[in-house]
Design a protein around this motif. Structure first.
Motif, mmCIF file in Angstrom:
data_model
loop_
_atom_site.group_PDB
_atom_site.id
_atom_site.type_symbol
_atom_site.label_atom_id
_atom_site.label_comp_id
_atom_site.label_asym_id
_atom_site.label_seq_id
_atom_site.Cartn_x
_atom_site.Cartn_y
_atom_site.Cartn_z
ATOM 1 N N LEU A 66 0.814 -1.205 0.000
ATOM 2 C CA LEU A 66 0.000 0.000 0.000
ATOM 3 C C LEU A 66 0.853 1.263 0.000
ATOM 4 N N ARG A 67 1.873 1.264 0.834
ATOM 5 C CA ARG A 67 2.732 2.452 0.909
ATOM 6 C C ARG A 67 3.561 2.646 -0.355
ATOM 7 N N THR A 77 -3.295 8.249 0.611
ATOM 8 C CA THR A 77 -3.864 7.112 1.327
ATOM 9 C C THR A 77 -5.388 7.208 1.323
ATOM 10 N N LYS A 78 -5.878 8.430 1.569
ATOM 11 C CA LYS A 78 -7.336 8.634 1.580
ATOM 12 C C LYS A 78 -7.951 8.208 0.254
ATOM 13 N N PHE A 81 -8.109 4.415 -0.227
ATOM 14 C CA PHE A 81 -9.202 3.783 0.517
ATOM 15 C C PHE A 81 -10.560 4.129 -0.075
ATOM 16 N N LYS A 86 -12.173 -1.013 1.730
ATOM 17 C CA LYS A 86 -12.052 -2.281 2.463
ATOM 18 C C LYS A 86 -10.917 -3.150 1.932
ATOM 19 N N GLY A 87 -9.711 -2.748 2.249
ATOM 20 C CA GLY A 87 -8.571 -3.565 1.858
ATOM 21 C C GLY A 87 -7.979 -3.217 0.517
ATOM 22 N N PRO A 88 -7.548 -1.974 0.338
ATOM 23 C CA PRO A 88 -7.041 -1.537 -0.964
ATOM 24 C C PRO A 88 -5.839 -2.327 -1.464
ATOM 25 N N ALA A 89 -4.916 -2.678 -0.574
ATOM 26 C CA ALA A 89 -3.692 -3.350 -1.023
ATOM 27 C C ALA A 89 -4.022 -4.695 -1.665
ATOM 28 N N LYS A 90 -4.845 -5.457 -0.961
ATOM 29 C CA LYS A 90 -5.212 -6.786 -1.420
ATOM 30 C C LYS A 90 -6.083 -6.699 -2.692
ATOM 31 N N LYS A 100 -0.718 -11.665 -3.600
ATOM 32 C CA LYS A 100 -0.950 -10.790 -2.443
ATOM 33 C C LYS A 100 0.314 -9.987 -2.139
ATOM 34 N N CYS A 104 5.417 -5.527 4.570
ATOM 35 C CA CYS A 104 4.635 -5.197 5.762
ATOM 36 C C CYS A 104 4.155 -3.748 5.765
ATOM 37 N N VAL A 105 4.845 -2.889 5.073
ATOM 38 C CA VAL A 105 4.471 -1.477 5.084
ATOM 39 C C VAL A 105 3.897 -1.092 3.725
ATOM 40 N N ILE B 25 2.385 -0.954 12.750
ATOM 41 C CA ILE B 25 2.687 -1.875 11.651
ATOM 42 C C ILE B 25 1.532 -2.856 11.432
ATOM 43 N N TRP B 28 -1.750 -0.978 10.330
ATOM 44 C CA TRP B 28 -1.694 -0.505 8.935
ATOM 45 C C TRP B 28 -1.878 -1.676 7.976
ATOM 46 N N ALA B 29 -1.212 -2.795 8.266
ATOM 47 C CA ALA B 29 -1.364 -3.982 7.426
ATOM 48 C C ALA B 29 -2.815 -4.462 7.464
ATOM 49 N N LEU B 31 -5.499 -2.642 7.935
ATOM 50 C CA LEU B 31 -6.321 -1.755 7.106
ATOM 51 C C LEU B 31 -6.208 -2.137 5.629
ATOM 52 N N GLY B 32 -4.989 -2.456 5.233
ATOM 53 C CA GLY B 32 -4.752 -2.844 3.837
ATOM 54 C C GLY B 32 -5.470 -4.118 3.444
ATOM 55 N N GLU B 33 -5.806 -4.930 4.441
ATOM 56 C CA GLU B 33 -6.513 -6.193 4.202
ATOM 57 C C GLU B 33 -8.020 -6.028 4.343
ATOM 58 N N GLY B 34 -8.446 -4.820 4.673
ATOM 59 C CA GLY B 34 -9.882 -4.594 4.798
ATOM 60 C C GLY B 34 -10.432 -4.842 6.185
ATOM 61 N N TYR B 114 3.107 7.449 10.153
ATOM 62 C CA TYR B 114 2.322 6.217 10.276
ATOM 63 C C TYR B 114 0.924 6.525 10.812
ATOM 64 N N ASP B 120 -5.889 8.321 7.781
ATOM 65 C CA ASP B 120 -6.393 8.453 6.405
ATOM 66 C C ASP B 120 -7.022 7.151 5.927
#
Lengths: 105, 167
Positions: A66-67, A77-78, A81, A86-90, A100, A104-105, B25, B28-29, B31-34, B114, B120
């Motif tokens: 995500l970062r 970031t806003k 999302f 609901k889980g932008p990275a994934k 996937k 971690c960051v 950490i 944040w992870a 949040l990225g997973e929903g 962070y 955000d």
């Protein structure tokens, strides 16, 4: 390895529904996967992120975190999302035909 | 597909630099997973959300058995940074600088960055009312974006079906 047909093309997927061969990805597949992720239409802002992920994924072999997306694709970031709730990275990794995100960051 | 959203709540009770990171950490992870993320700050953890402190979290080498000389690149095996050295003025600043450098080295952002990223991303930050009363903290003392100052019962109510992690 399981296969499934998305947007008329048979591709390899893992048990979580992530494509395992990024070279099989097409934009049509992205549109279909986005629908499955609850995004009925992809806007230019979505594509900007997807294209960045594709570029990163092809270059490094890994889905960006995500970062890495927010800093690399200049998307806040806003906005991330809001675009992929609901889980932008994934979500964006799956839509982009990548695995996937591993970082971690 | 009506999936139930997974929820996680972090109780942050420490204000040391190294102890600030786990919740950031993992949160944040998450949040990225929903995953829905809530953070509750109590006791020394209040430093993480206090304007005058959150940019200056530190790490003291005294009585920290995990701080080894090898962190400074010395081939000294299991030899710790002697507590006696730790009391020299400037050693906390040095240990803090070293830790910041190590954290930055793996691409992790600073604590303020962070926190902003997590806010955000929709994480909710709450301060502990009892600690606030005890330390005399007022609304203007907190960083922007704090969702509120709540009692422990309020926190427990709002995290009824969350996985709670105490740090």
């Amino acid at each position: 390895m399981a296969t499934r047909t998305i947007a008329g093309k048979t591709v390899q997927v893992n048990e979580e529904g992530f494509m395992t061969d990024p070279s099989e990805w097409t934009k049509e597949i992205a549109v279909e996967l986005a629908k499955e992720e609850g995004l009925p239409a992809l806007t230019d802002a979505h594509w900007k992120v997807i294209e960045f992920c594709r570029k990163e994924g092809t270059a490094t072999g890994k889905a960006p975190t995500l970062r890495q997306i927010t800093t690399g694709a200049a998307v806040s970031t806003k906005d991330m999302f809001a675009l992929f709730p609901k889980g932008p990275a994934k979500k964006v990794a799956r839509i982009s035909g990548l695995g996937k995100p591993e970082g971690c960051v | 597909m009506a999936e139930k959203t997974r929820k996680m709540a972090f109780i942050c009770s420490k204000g040391d630099l190294d102890m600030a990171y786990p919740a950031l950490i993992m949160g944040w992870a998450a949040l990225g997973e929903g995953i829905d993320v809530t953070l509750f700050f109590t006791f020394w953890g209040m430093d993480m959300i206090t304007k005058s402190r959150y940019k200056r979290l530190e790490l003291a080498p005294v009585a920290n058995t995990s701080m080894k000389m090898t962190m400074m690149g010395l081939p000294t095996g299991n030899l710790g940074i002697p507590n006696l050295l730790g009391i020299i003025p400037g050693m906390t600043a040095f240990a803090t600088w070293l830790m910041r450098k190590k954290i930055g080295g793996v691409g992790a952002p600073t604590v303020p960055e962070y926190i902003q990223m997590m806010m955000d991303g929709g994480a909710k930050f709450y301060a502990c009312k009892m600690t606030a009363d005890m330390m005399g903290l007022k609304k203007e003392d907190y960083i922007d974006g704090l969702a509120g100052v709540v009692t422990v019962t309020e926190f427990l109510d709002m995290t009824e079906d969350a996985q709670i992690i105490f740090i």
